[in-house]
Design an enzyme around this catalytic site. Structure first.
Site: not given
Ligand code: MIG
Length: 819
Positions: A427, A430, A503
């Protein structure tokens, strides 16, 4: 999370301005400094070196490289010197070229292959591509041009193509916009876009690849440039299509068609396909931010099994970690992770955990210490560390563009693998940073020895993170197939990971966007994709959740996920009626797993996208140019998900040929629209006549039952149709040593008979011995069945769904069914 205007993005040039030659532009970084825009001038000379051709206007040079019979690469060097050959996306530049030749006349230089001619106009340096019948598929509107970048060095680089009135465009990855992108402008700059909106741009991924389709003829352009890239599809001016970048080289691949399918397959020959996924990864996955402590996880697992809703994977989001430190466990919530993971595994659940790139600045934390001692963290231009706040607080970030860092990162998964974790969810790559959005531009990257600032490395950062994860897991898990998911990516990321769309929101429009984004990702090289079923933020009602589950059955990656501040979101959370329908559809997914798995093989081995929008099936049908509801999964099953509340019926277009309604077995004529009833417990699903669809017996998780028989639904057709079926161990790399079986079925019938042939290739031997063949749509009641010449003593009759069921040995070669 915060969307931030990127300061260095260019002002909107009118293409007129671009055409006028030298320009004085108001550059936002340096104020009103005049900047010269330069264009290629008349060609003065050319040189050939093998399959590379170099054309020069006296100063600038252009390289035209024959990559294959159908792929030609073009590069521009404003002052004659090309950048070093390097690409994170392309892993197969030296393809088979059979014949190519060079030719010139008064007007043009011509580089020819068997299928494509690349023409360079001597007078104005316009480059065009045509097929071997002289049909121009793509041509420059103005010569390639550039503008010096005094702040960073290098150039902004531009390419402008003609856009004929009837040309349409597809591709570009995850853009949440109408499927046909004509008339739009986009940019690629990986961005954490929490609760993104329709038409928001950019999102999480950069896939600078598009397909042009004009009068039934398709081609592709892959602009392999990792800087911020921009695309304008006849948005600014109706007769021009442009693409440009904030730096790097003007380097693009022209990919010949004429079918969209050819273009996508050839794009895959450059950037690779997804390796075969472990079979369990194609089951249903349950996720939430977050399931903790252990008792909650166990209770979730228990619910699935007690309610008999199939499920293969449970996810642990960031709260399983100790203070969000990657590669640690919160021992209060999970006192004995190894035991828990083992217990889940005994019950048929795989455990998947999240990992973020931000490493907490904490000298008592071994990962930080190792990274610091080895100088693995990214630094700013003045050598300060790149620091930013993310979940753990103040963090530093590994430079994943450094191969040593990737090896180190891959090794960090050792304990998680020992604990038994089966997959890793990547996650925030980016990369996302609280407040500022992402790294500043001056951050330096190793870029596999080719060095660069964040301007150059930003769009590949996430891809290199998940690559490190994938390669590390591959080593640690011995011969087992790693499972990874990533949010960010660049072209080629499919070689290392599956992708989810980030998201999204619990709304009906987002359900439509989910269908759109998955189709678009699929034709853009990323077949293993899915969306947060139910919507990440906001509250779906039972109906929306159920319709999303239905779509989810037909997205290659099927996972429900939800944000922490929402109500519980499991298949049973909306009451019994919804639970029953959700179960029915998740069961459908499990029954179809051998078909789904075979579609993954076709993707891996041959580069066929898994989801295929109807325009890809019939690109010469005008109305298909804008259709976005109907698509096929693999090449035999067409779906049209229900994406409106309270919808009782839906008009569905079926491509030419004969189709069967999956539920009723009614025969439907293609090449026209049909009105289909859509009660909540159903969705429009159709199967192509002649298809052979494998089915497993119902399982609660992959591997629960070793099937002692495979069922095939065989749909009668009076014209010949081929189907493929693939099998292997399901979780190893033995298929790379040819330990797999690829079967081809050929089905053809007439008024009084049906013939089924089977061809088999490969070295894998499954344990089961027999097939159960369910014949659907026979126009006659059979009286005789011959298998490999022998008449069978089987009872023959229609069942309640007008099917005739016969048994056959799995190695049969020829079956004759006679009236
Ligand atoms: O700032 O890990 O897109 O799927 O549950 C949020 C918490 C961070 C973004 C991801 C989402 C995930 C969440 N993350």
């Amino acid at each position: 999370m915060v969307e931030k205007e990127n300061k260095e993005s260019l002002p909107e040039f009118s293409i007129e301005q671009l055409e006028e030659g030298v320009q004085h532009v108001n550059n936002p970084i340096i104020g009103l400094t005049p900047i010269e825009k330069r264009y290629l001038k008349a060609v003065k000379e050319y040189v050939q070196n093998g399959n590379n051709f170099y054309f020069s206007d006296g100063e600038a040079r252009v390289e035209v490289r024959v990559v294959s019979d159908e792929i030609i690469r073009v590069r521009l060097a404003p002052h004659g010197t090309f950048l070093e050959e390097f690409s994170y996306a392309v892993n197969n530049l030296d393809q088979r070229v059979t014949v190519f030749s060079f030719d010139e006349d008064e007007v043009f230089y011509k580089v020819k292959t068997n299928t494509v001619i690349c023409k360079i106009n001597k007078a104005d340096f316009h480059i065009s591509f045509e097929d071997n019948l002289g049909l121009i598929t793509n041509e420059d509107q103005i010569p390639m041009h550039w503008e010096e970048n005094v702040d960073f060095g290098g150039y902004y680089v531009f390419c402008t193509k003609k856009c004929p009135a009837n040309e349409n465009f597809y591709g570009l990855g995850d853009k949440p916009s109408a499927f046909n992108i004509k008339g739009r402008r986009f940019q690629n700059w990986n961005t954490d876009t929490y609760s993104f909106a329709r038409d928001q741009d950019p999102l999480y991924r950069s896939i600078p690849f598009y397909i042009g389709l004009n009068e039934g003829v398709a081609y592709g352009i892959f602009f392999d440039n990792t800087y911020k890239t921009h695309f304008d599809f006849a948005h600014q001016e109706h007769d021009k299509t442009s693409f440009w970048a904030d730096g790097g080289e003007l380097q693009y691949y022209y990919i010949h068609g004429p079918h969209m399918m050819d273009v996508v397959k050839r794009y895959h020959t450059l950037t690779g396909t997804h390796p075969m996924p472990a079979q369990w990864t194609l089951g249903y996955h349950q996720c939430r931010w977050s399931y903790y402590p252990e008792s909650k996880v166990k209770n979730l697992a228990k619910n699935f099994r007690e309610r008999k809703i199939p499920c293969d994977a449970i996810y642990l989001d960031i709260d399983y970690m100790d203070g969000y430190r990657c590669f640690t466990w919160n021992k209060k919530y999970f006192p004995d992770p190894k035991r828990m993971v083992k217990e889940l595994s005994d019950d048929g659940f795989k455990t998947v955990v999240i990992i973020d790139p931000g490493i907490k600045v904490d000298d008592n934390y071994w990962v930080f210490r190792e990274g610091k001692e080895n100088k693995y963290f990214c630094r700013r231009s003045d050598d300060y560390f790149m620091e930013g706040h993310v979940w753990p607080g103040r963090c530093q970030f590994p430079d994943f563009t450094n191969p040593d860092v990737r090896t180190w990162w891959g090794g960090l998964f050792k304990e998680l693998v020992e604990v038994g974790v089966a997959g890793v969810w990547n996650d925030m790559n980016e990369p996302a940073v609280f407040g500022s959005g992402t790294f500043p531009n001056d951050v330096r990257h190793q870029y596999d020895g080719h060095r660069g600032s964040h301007r150059k490395a930003h769009n590949v950062y996430g891809m290199q993170m998940v690559r490190a994860t994938y390669e590390g897991l591959k080593k640690l898990q011995k011969n087992k197939r790693p499972f990874t998911i990533t949010r960010a990516g660049y072209s080629g990321v499919q070689r290392y990971s599956s992708v989810w769309t980030g998201d999204n929101l619990a709304s009906w429009d987002h359900l439509k966007l989910a269908a759109l984004q998955c189709q678009r990702l699929s034709v853009s090289g990323i077949s293993f994709c899915g969306t947060d079923i139910g919507g990440f933020t906001g509250e779906p009602d039972g109906e929306l959740f159920t319709r999303w589950i239905q779509l989810g059955v037909f997205t290659p990656f099927m996972r429900a996920h939800s944000a922490g501040d929402t109500r519980e979101r499991e298949p049973w959370s909306f009451g019994k009626d919804y639970e029953d329908i959700n179960r029915k559809f998740i069961e459908l997914r499990y029954r179809l797993l051998p078909y789904i798995y075979s579609a993954f093989w076709e993707q891996h081995r041959y580069g066929f996208p898994i989801l295929r929008p109807v325009v890809m099936i019939e690109q010469d049908v005008k109305l298909n140019l804008h259709r976005e509801d109907e698509f096929t999964f693999g090449d035999k099953i067409l779906i049209s998900p229900v994406m409106q509340p309270g919808q009782k019926s839906k008009v569905v277009y079926l491509p030419k040929g004969k189709w069967y309604d999956y539920w009723s077995h009614d025969e439907l004529e293609g090449g026209m629209e049909h009105t289909i009833q859509t009660p909540l417990d159903s969705m429009p699903i159709f199967v192509k006549a002649g298809a052979v669809i494998p089915e497993w017996p119902l399982m609660q998780y992959v591997g629960e039952i070793e099937p002692d028989e495979i069922k095939f639904q065989i749909y009668y057709s009076d014209y010949e149709v081929n189907s493929f079926y693939y099998e292997d161990h399901g979780d190893t790399f033995a298929y790379e040593q040819d330990i797999y079986t690829e079967k081809k079925f050929v089905v053809k019938g007439d008024a009084a008979s049906l013939n089924i042939k089977q061809f088999s290739e490969g070295l894998y031997t499954p344990r089961y011995e027999t097939y159960e063949l369910k014949l659907i749509g026979l126009p006659f009641l059979p009286s005789k069945v011959y298998i490999d010449g022998k008449e069978q003593q089987q009872e023959l009759g229609f069942d309640e769904l007008k099917r005739v069921i016969i048994k056959a040995n799995k190695n049969f070669r020829n079956i004759e069914i006679l009236k």
